[in-house]
Design a protein around this motif. Structure first.
Motif, PDB file in Angstrom:
ATOM      1  N   SER A  62     -41.459  36.085 -55.886  1.00  0.00           N
ATOM      2  CA  SER A  62     -42.593  34.947 -55.862  1.00  0.00           C
ATOM      3  C   SER A  62     -43.860  35.817 -55.607  1.00  0.00           C
ATOM      4  CB  SER A  62     -42.323  34.259 -54.762  1.00  0.00           C
ATOM      5  OG  SER A  62     -43.359  33.277 -54.603  1.00  0.00           O
ATOM      6  N   GLU A  83     -43.292  37.985 -52.557  1.00  0.00           N
ATOM      7  CA  GLU A  83     -41.897  37.643 -51.517  1.00  0.00           C
ATOM      8  C   GLU A  83     -40.823  37.791 -52.562  1.00  0.00           C
ATOM      9  OE1 GLU A  83     -43.087  34.689 -48.287  1.00  0.00           O
ATOM     10  OE2 GLU A  83     -43.831  33.826 -50.314  1.00  0.00           O
ATOM     11  N   PRO A  85     -36.777  36.767 -52.557  1.00  0.00           N
ATOM     12  CA  PRO A  85     -35.999  35.456 -52.153  1.00  0.00           C
ATOM     13  C   PRO A  85     -35.604  35.479 -50.829  1.00  0.00           C
ATOM     14  CG  PRO A  85     -35.187  36.230 -54.389  1.00  0.00           C
ATOM     15  CD  PRO A  85     -36.076  37.261 -53.941  1.00  0.00           C
ATOM     16  N   SER A  86     -35.002  36.632 -50.262  1.00  0.00           N
ATOM     17  CA  SER A  86     -34.625  36.641 -48.913  1.00  0.00           C
ATOM     18  C   SER A  86     -35.578  36.742 -47.785  1.00  0.00           C
ATOM     19  CB  SER A  86     -33.907  38.110 -48.642  1.00  0.00           C
ATOM     20  OG  SER A  86     -34.717  39.062 -48.944  1.00  0.00           O
ATOM     21  N   ASP A  87     -36.998  36.781 -48.179  1.00  0.00           N
ATOM     22  CA  ASP A  87     -37.991  36.748 -47.432  1.00  0.00           C
ATOM     23  C   ASP A  87     -38.725  35.349 -47.204  1.00  0.00           C
ATOM     24  OD1 ASP A  87     -37.879  39.569 -46.650  1.00  0.00           O
ATOM     25  OD2 ASP A  87     -39.121  40.126 -48.195  1.00  0.00           O
ATOM     26  N   ILE A  88     -38.348  34.514 -48.084  1.00  0.00           N
ATOM     27  CA  ILE A  88     -38.950  33.062 -48.097  1.00  0.00           C
ATOM     28  C   ILE A  88     -38.332  32.315 -47.258  1.00  0.00           C
ATOM     29  CG2 ILE A  88     -39.250  31.149 -49.727  1.00  0.00           C
ATOM     30  CD1 ILE A  88     -39.429  33.066 -52.050  1.00  0.00           C
ATOM     31  N   ASN A  89     -39.069  31.654 -46.368  1.00  0.00           N
ATOM     32  CA  ASN A  89     -38.674  30.797 -45.411  1.00  0.00           C
ATOM     33  C   ASN A  89     -38.720  29.324 -46.163  1.00  0.00           C
ATOM     34  OD1 ASN A  89     -38.470  28.438 -43.602  1.00  0.00           O
ATOM     35  ND2 ASN A  89     -39.529  29.756 -42.196  1.00  0.00           N
ATOM     36  N   VAL A  90     -37.514  28.861 -46.783  1.00  0.00           N
ATOM     37  CA  VAL A  90     -37.331  27.383 -47.569  1.00  0.00           C
ATOM     38  C   VAL A  90     -38.046  26.243 -46.983  1.00  0.00           C
ATOM     39  CG1 VAL A  90     -35.897  25.996 -48.841  1.00  0.00           C
ATOM     40  CG2 VAL A  90     -35.430  28.623 -48.971  1.00  0.00           C
ATOM     41  N   ARG A 126     -42.601  29.395 -54.378  1.00  0.00           N
ATOM     42  CA  ARG A 126     -41.688  29.729 -53.373  1.00  0.00           C
ATOM     43  C   ARG A 126     -40.249  29.258 -53.607  1.00  0.00           C
ATOM     44  NH1 ARG A 126     -44.093  29.674 -48.197  1.00  0.00           N
ATOM     45  NH2 ARG A 126     -42.941  31.666 -47.722  1.00  0.00           N
ATOM     46  N   GLY A 130     -37.017  31.054 -53.745  1.00  0.00           N
ATOM     47  CA  GLY A 130     -36.189  31.059 -52.608  1.00  0.00           C
ATOM     48  C   GLY A 130     -34.905  30.185 -52.553  1.00  0.00           C
TER      49      GLY A 130
END
Length: 131
Positions: A62, A83, A85-90, A126, A130
């Motif tokens: 992202s 970011e 995908p693993s770093d995105i706070n959905v 995001r 994510g």
């Protein structure tokens, strides 16, 4: 198969540096696909996903604006934020989306609609990566 070294950097530091066979992203003037040997290019990036292809695998990032510099053997992305995908706070992205939508629907004069619209685009990007 030939590859490109892709380096993604933000003001907070490097996000990734790996070799890929193809880079696809959205610039402000349209979609770009970069393969090894591409002519030199500098392009402003839109709020969008960057797709990085290697073998039969595609990674996505992202990216919220910035610039991309292309050389025949290297792509450098200088982004305001980037970011994995693993770093995105959905949950946080969903809250930001709801907040931006409320602001856009508000009839108040003190709302900066352009800023709210950009916040909504960032949140949707995001969530797309994510979620």
């Amino acid at each position: 198969m030939k590859t490109l070294t892709v380096s993604v950097v933000t003001p907070d530091g490097p996000v990734m540096e790996e070799d890929f066979e193809m880079v696809s992203c959205k610039s402000e003037t349209g979609e770009l696909g970069i393969l090894p040997g591409h002519i030199p290019l500098v392009a402003p990036l839109s709020i969008s996903a960057v797709r990085l292809k290697s073998d039969n695998d595609t990674k996505r990032l992202s990216v919220n604006g910035g610039f991309m510099e292309v050389r025949p053997d290297k792509v450098t992305i200088l982004a305001q934020t980037a970011e994995k995908p693993s770093d995105i706070n959905v949950q946080r992205a969903e809250e930001a989306k709801a907040r931006a939508e409320r602001r856009l629907q508000s009839k108040q004069d003190d709302i900066d609609f352009q800023r709210a619209e950009l916040a909504l685009k960032r949140a949707l990007n995001r969530l797309n990566i994510g979620g």
